[in-house]
Design an enzyme around this catalytic site. Sequence first.
Site, PDB file in Angstrom:
ATOM      1  N   CYS A  87       0.836  -1.200   0.000  1.00  0.00           N
ATOM      2  CA  CYS A  87       0.000   0.000   0.000  1.00  0.00           C
ATOM      3  C   CYS A  87       0.874   1.254   0.000  1.00  0.00           C
ATOM      4  O   CYS A  87       1.621   1.486  -0.932  1.00  0.00           O
ATOM      5  CB  CYS A  87      -1.005  -0.049   1.160  1.00  0.00           C
ATOM      6  N   HIS A  90      -3.901  -4.771  -0.077  1.00  0.00           N
ATOM      7  CA  HIS A  90      -3.512  -5.316   1.223  1.00  0.00           C
ATOM      8  C   HIS A  90      -3.625  -6.841   1.179  1.00  0.00           C
ATOM      9  O   HIS A  90      -4.710  -7.384   1.353  1.00  0.00           O
ATOM     10  CB  HIS A  90      -4.433  -4.767   2.326  1.00  0.00           C
ATOM     11  N   GLU A 146      -2.742  -8.900   3.362  1.00  0.00           N
ATOM     12  CA  GLU A 146      -3.135  -9.389   4.696  1.00  0.00           C
ATOM     13  C   GLU A 146      -4.638  -9.270   4.940  1.00  0.00           C
ATOM     14  O   GLU A 146      -5.152  -9.845   5.899  1.00  0.00           O
ATOM     15  CB  GLU A 146      -2.336  -8.647   5.779  1.00  0.00           C
TER      16      GLU A 146
END
Length: 193
Positions: free
Chosen positions: A77, A175, A177
Site C-alpha cells: 500500500c 492489502h 493481509e
Amino acid sequence: MKIVIIDYGAGNIQSIKFALERLGYSAVLSDDPKIIKAADKVIFPGVGEASSAMKKLREHRLENLIAELTQPVLGICLGMQLMCNYSEEGNTRGLGIFDVDVVKFTDELKVPQIGWNQIRELKTPLFRDIPENGFIYLVHSYYAPLCGETIAVTDYGIPYSSAVQKDNFWGVQFHPEKSSTLGERILKNFITL
C-alpha cells in the site's frame, strides 16, 4: 527464515504479522538497520499519508537503507507508493526504487477506493497460482500509473499498477493481509521467492 517487518510508526504492522503467523511464519518488527539488513525477507508496510510517513522514515534513519537492501523486499500500500519516485500526496519525494510517480484519482471517481477489486495481467512468481481477475482488498486515493515495472493491473476508472517489481523489490497497492486466501497465497509466494 528471518522475516522483518519495518516498524517506523506508519503501518498495518500487526495485521501483516498475524497473516504471516496464520501461514506458519513468524516475523520480527524492527526499525534497527542491523536487524533489517540481516533479514532473509523484508516487508515495508504503510497506512496513512505519504509526507508524514516519509518524515517518520527519516526520523528512524531508514530513508536510505531500504533502497540499499539486497534481499527480497515487499512494499504494501503506502509502502509501495513510497518506493516510487514521487507522490502528489503531500508533494513527497519517494525512495526512487520504482520509476513512476504516484498521482491522485480524478475527482470524477469516489475516493478513496475502498473494498474489493480485481487484479489481472499477472507477472512474476509473486502471483504463482493466483487466478487472473482474482479479488484483492484496497484502500487508497493515490495510485501508480502503468509503467515498465507493472506486474499486475487493476481498473478503477482507469487501469493502474496494482503491483510493481524491479530487481529484488516488489510492491503491491492492495492489502494481501486483508485479501483472504488469495492475499495469503501472495504473501506465501513472497516468502518463498
